[in-house]
Design a protein around this motif. Sequence first.
Motif, PDB file in Angstrom:
ATOM      1  N   ILE A   1      -6.978   0.411   6.194  1.00  0.00           N
ATOM      2  CA  ILE A   1      -6.161   1.609   6.022  1.00  0.00           C
ATOM      3  C   ILE A   1      -5.248   1.425   4.829  1.00  0.00           C
ATOM      4  O   ILE A   1      -4.527   0.427   4.733  1.00  0.00           O
ATOM      5  N   PHE A   2      -5.258   2.392   3.920  1.00  0.00           N
ATOM      6  CA  PHE A   2      -4.318   2.410   2.799  1.00  0.00           C
ATOM      7  C   PHE A   2      -3.170   3.353   3.141  1.00  0.00           C
ATOM      8  O   PHE A   2      -3.385   4.463   3.638  1.00  0.00           O
ATOM      9  N   THR A   3      -1.954   2.921   2.858  1.00  0.00           N
ATOM     10  CA  THR A   3      -0.793   3.765   3.088  1.00  0.00           C
ATOM     11  C   THR A   3       0.226   3.475   1.978  1.00  0.00           C
ATOM     12  O   THR A   3       0.023   2.614   1.131  1.00  0.00           O
ATOM     13  N   GLY A   4       1.322   4.223   1.953  1.00  0.00           N
ATOM     14  CA  GLY A   4       2.348   4.015   0.941  1.00  0.00           C
ATOM     15  C   GLY A   4       2.203   4.959  -0.234  1.00  0.00           C
ATOM     16  O   GLY A   4       1.162   5.582  -0.452  1.00  0.00           O
ATOM     17  N   GLY A   5       3.273   5.050  -1.017  1.00  0.00           N
ATOM     18  CA  GLY A   5       3.364   6.046  -2.073  1.00  0.00           C
ATOM     19  C   GLY A   5       2.336   5.926  -3.180  1.00  0.00           C
ATOM     20  O   GLY A   5       1.974   6.927  -3.808  1.00  0.00           O
TER      21      GLY A   5
ATOM     22  N   ILE B   1     -11.329   1.599  -4.835  1.00  0.00           N
ATOM     23  CA  ILE B   1     -11.813   0.591  -3.898  1.00  0.00           C
ATOM     24  C   ILE B   1     -12.558   1.312  -2.780  1.00  0.00           C
ATOM     25  O   ILE B   1     -11.947   1.972  -1.942  1.00  0.00           O
ATOM     26  N   LYS B   2     -13.855   1.194  -2.764  1.00  0.00           N
ATOM     27  CA  LYS B   2     -14.677   1.936  -1.810  1.00  0.00           C
ATOM     28  C   LYS B   2     -15.322   0.957  -0.836  1.00  0.00           C
ATOM     29  O   LYS B   2     -16.272   0.267  -1.159  1.00  0.00           O
ATOM     30  N   ASN B   3     -14.780   0.915   0.355  1.00  0.00           N
ATOM     31  CA  ASN B   3     -15.330  -0.004   1.352  1.00  0.00           C
ATOM     32  C   ASN B   3     -14.861   0.400   2.751  1.00  0.00           C
ATOM     33  O   ASN B   3     -14.134  -0.323   3.409  1.00  0.00           O
ATOM     34  N   THR B   4     -15.270   1.565   3.201  1.00  0.00           N
ATOM     35  CA  THR B   4     -14.899   2.092   4.519  1.00  0.00           C
ATOM     36  C   THR B   4     -13.390   2.080   4.691  1.00  0.00           C
ATOM     37  O   THR B   4     -12.832   1.419   5.567  1.00  0.00           O
ATOM     38  N   ILE B   5     -12.710   2.821   3.828  1.00  0.00           N
ATOM     39  CA  ILE B   5     -11.250   2.826   3.788  1.00  0.00           C
ATOM     40  C   ILE B   5     -10.715   4.190   4.201  1.00  0.00           C
ATOM     41  O   ILE B   5     -11.236   5.221   3.781  1.00  0.00           O
ATOM     42  N   PHE B   6      -9.695   4.189   5.020  1.00  0.00           N
ATOM     43  CA  PHE B   6      -9.001   5.412   5.408  1.00  0.00           C
ATOM     44  C   PHE B   6      -7.631   5.421   4.740  1.00  0.00           C
ATOM     45  O   PHE B   6      -6.978   4.388   4.629  1.00  0.00           O
ATOM     46  N   ALA B   7      -7.191   6.579   4.310  1.00  0.00           N
ATOM     47  CA  ALA B   7      -5.855   6.723   3.729  1.00  0.00           C
ATOM     48  C   ALA B   7      -4.963   7.451   4.724  1.00  0.00           C
ATOM     49  O   ALA B   7      -5.320   8.524   5.214  1.00  0.00           O
ATOM     50  N   ASP B   8      -3.830   6.866   5.038  1.00  0.00           N
ATOM     51  CA  ASP B   8      -2.873   7.471   5.971  1.00  0.00           C
ATOM     52  C   ASP B   8      -1.473   7.166   5.456  1.00  0.00           C
ATOM     53  O   ASP B   8      -0.909   6.113   5.739  1.00  0.00           O
ATOM     54  N   CYS B   9      -0.917   8.106   4.696  1.00  0.00           N
ATOM     55  CA  CYS B   9       0.389   7.870   4.073  1.00  0.00           C
ATOM     56  C   CYS B   9       1.546   8.022   5.051  1.00  0.00           C
ATOM     57  O   CYS B   9       2.697   7.788   4.688  1.00  0.00           O
ATOM     58  N   ASP B  10       1.263   8.412   6.298  1.00  0.00           N
ATOM     59  CA  ASP B  10       2.321   8.603   7.289  1.00  0.00           C
ATOM     60  C   ASP B  10       2.265   7.548   8.387  1.00  0.00           C
ATOM     61  O   ASP B  10       2.809   7.741   9.476  1.00  0.00           O
ATOM     62  N   LEU B  11       1.638   6.424   8.117  1.00  0.00           N
ATOM     63  CA  LEU B  11       1.426   5.411   9.147  1.00  0.00           C
ATOM     64  C   LEU B  11       2.738   4.841   9.676  1.00  0.00           C
ATOM     65  O   LEU B  11       2.881   4.628  10.882  1.00  0.00           O
ATOM     66  N   VAL B  12       3.712   4.596   8.796  1.00  0.00           N
ATOM     67  CA  VAL B  12       5.006   4.060   9.248  1.00  0.00           C
ATOM     68  C   VAL B  12       5.717   5.074  10.131  1.00  0.00           C
ATOM     69  O   VAL B  12       6.287   4.721  11.176  1.00  0.00           O
ATOM     70  N   LEU B  13       5.675   6.340   9.739  1.00  0.00           N
ATOM     71  CA  LEU B  13       6.304   7.387  10.548  1.00  0.00           C
ATOM     72  C   LEU B  13       5.648   7.476  11.926  1.00  0.00           C
ATOM     73  O   LEU B  13       6.328   7.617  12.948  1.00  0.00           O
ATOM     74  N   THR B  14       4.324   7.377  11.955  1.00  0.00           N
ATOM     75  CA  THR B  14       3.602   7.403  13.230  1.00  0.00           C
ATOM     76  C   THR B  14       4.025   6.238  14.113  1.00  0.00           C
ATOM     77  O   THR B  14       4.244   6.399  15.320  1.00  0.00           O
ATOM     78  N   GLY B  15       4.163   5.060  13.513  1.00  0.00           N
ATOM     79  CA  GLY B  15       4.572   3.889  14.281  1.00  0.00           C
ATOM     80  C   GLY B  15       5.997   3.981  14.801  1.00  0.00           C
ATOM     81  O   GLY B  15       6.272   3.628  15.954  1.00  0.00           O
ATOM     82  N   LEU B  16       6.911   4.461  13.964  1.00  0.00           N
ATOM     83  CA  LEU B  16       8.292   4.628  14.415  1.00  0.00           C
ATOM     84  C   LEU B  16       8.371   5.620  15.573  1.00  0.00           C
ATOM     85  O   LEU B  16       9.119   5.416  16.538  1.00  0.00           O
ATOM     86  N   ASN B  17       7.600   6.684  15.490  1.00  0.00           N
ATOM     87  CA  ASN B  17       7.587   7.659  16.577  1.00  0.00           C
ATOM     88  C   ASN B  17       7.024   7.043  17.864  1.00  0.00           C
ATOM     89  O   ASN B  17       7.533   7.293  18.958  1.00  0.00           O
ATOM     90  N   ARG B  18       5.995   6.216  17.720  1.00  0.00           N
ATOM     91  CA  ARG B  18       5.415   5.540  18.885  1.00  0.00           C
ATOM     92  C   ARG B  18       6.433   4.598  19.528  1.00  0.00           C
ATOM     93  O   ARG B  18       6.526   4.520  20.760  1.00  0.00           O
ATOM     94  N   ILE B  19       7.203   3.896  18.718  1.00  0.00           N
ATOM     95  CA  ILE B  19       8.239   2.995  19.254  1.00  0.00           C
ATOM     96  C   ILE B  19       9.321   3.788  19.978  1.00  0.00           C
ATOM     97  O   ILE B  19       9.780   3.399  21.062  1.00  0.00           O
ATOM     98  N   LEU B  20       9.724   4.917  19.412  1.00  0.00           N
ATOM     99  CA  LEU B  20      10.734   5.760  20.043  1.00  0.00           C
ATOM    100  C   LEU B  20      10.236   6.264  21.399  1.00  0.00           C
ATOM    101  O   LEU B  20      10.957   6.200  22.406  1.00  0.00           O
ATOM    102  N   GLU B  21       8.993   6.756  21.435  1.00  0.00           N
ATOM    103  CA  GLU B  21       8.430   7.252  22.694  1.00  0.00           C
ATOM    104  C   GLU B  21       8.282   6.128  23.722  1.00  0.00           C
ATOM    105  O   GLU B  21       8.478   6.344  24.924  1.00  0.00           O
ATOM    106  N   TYR B  22       7.956   4.935  23.267  1.00  0.00           N
ATOM    107  CA  TYR B  22       7.840   3.767  24.148  1.00  0.00           C
ATOM    108  C   TYR B  22       9.164   3.506  24.863  1.00  0.00           C
ATOM    109  O   TYR B  22       9.189   3.224  26.066  1.00  0.00           O
TER     110      TYR B  22
END
Length: 244
Positions: free
Chosen positions: A204-208, A217-238
């Motif tokens: 997974i590629f993320t960041g600005g 770089i082509k090798n089964t890569i997903f781009a998710d620029c909101d990964l940190v936000l998703t993780g922080l939200n998961r921690i809050l819900e936890y």
Amino acid sequence: MYNLIVDIGNTFIKYALMERGELRDECRAERFSGGALTAWLGGRRAVRAIVGSSRGDASAVAAALRGLGIPTLLFTPETAVPLGNDYLTPETLGRDRLAAAVGADALYPGRSVLIVDFGTAVTLDVVSGGRFRGGFISPGLRSRFRALHDYTAALPALGPCDETLPVGRSTREAMQQGVQQGLCYEIEGHVGRMRGEFDDLLVIFTGGDAEYFVKRIKNTIFADCDLVLTGLNRILEYHVHAEK
């Protein structure tokens, strides 16, 4: 009603509103302002918030949010997260790195994931078997350009470009292709080695600055620029569910 996510990075502060795990809106600012945040929220109500920081000024922001009447979780090294951690010095692990790992594990449960975060620093971190396994840190794309300018007498101050050339035919091209292709080769080396260590590895590629490398770089890569936000939200819900 929303969760307010505040991610204080090395360059910008990101604000996001999450609802039922989905990103509804986001913005960024150079510094925290309660008035500007209230104006951005408008009539939208944040029922809770989490603040994570890569640069150490999260406490003041968390206090300001509480002053606005928003119950706020301050994400520190002591904060429990829904992910095991094999890091030998967890107190030094960047909050953004751990949050991204939590986000990756939530989005792709059961998978081994290599997270490549293109920010002020480039970090590569591995999540596998529900645990943060560790990773790598090196200078980011713009930090490399800045170093060439700052530590030489004649090289210009440059930034990244979209063009990929077989060879640089001017100083500008040589710098841009050298920095960007050099980082590509570095990432490809890590990806190749980690694929040998972890079966069925998802990258997974993320960041600005991720946009400059997804096509290179082509090798089964997903781009998710909101990964940190998703993780922080998961921690809050936890923590919300742990309190019930």
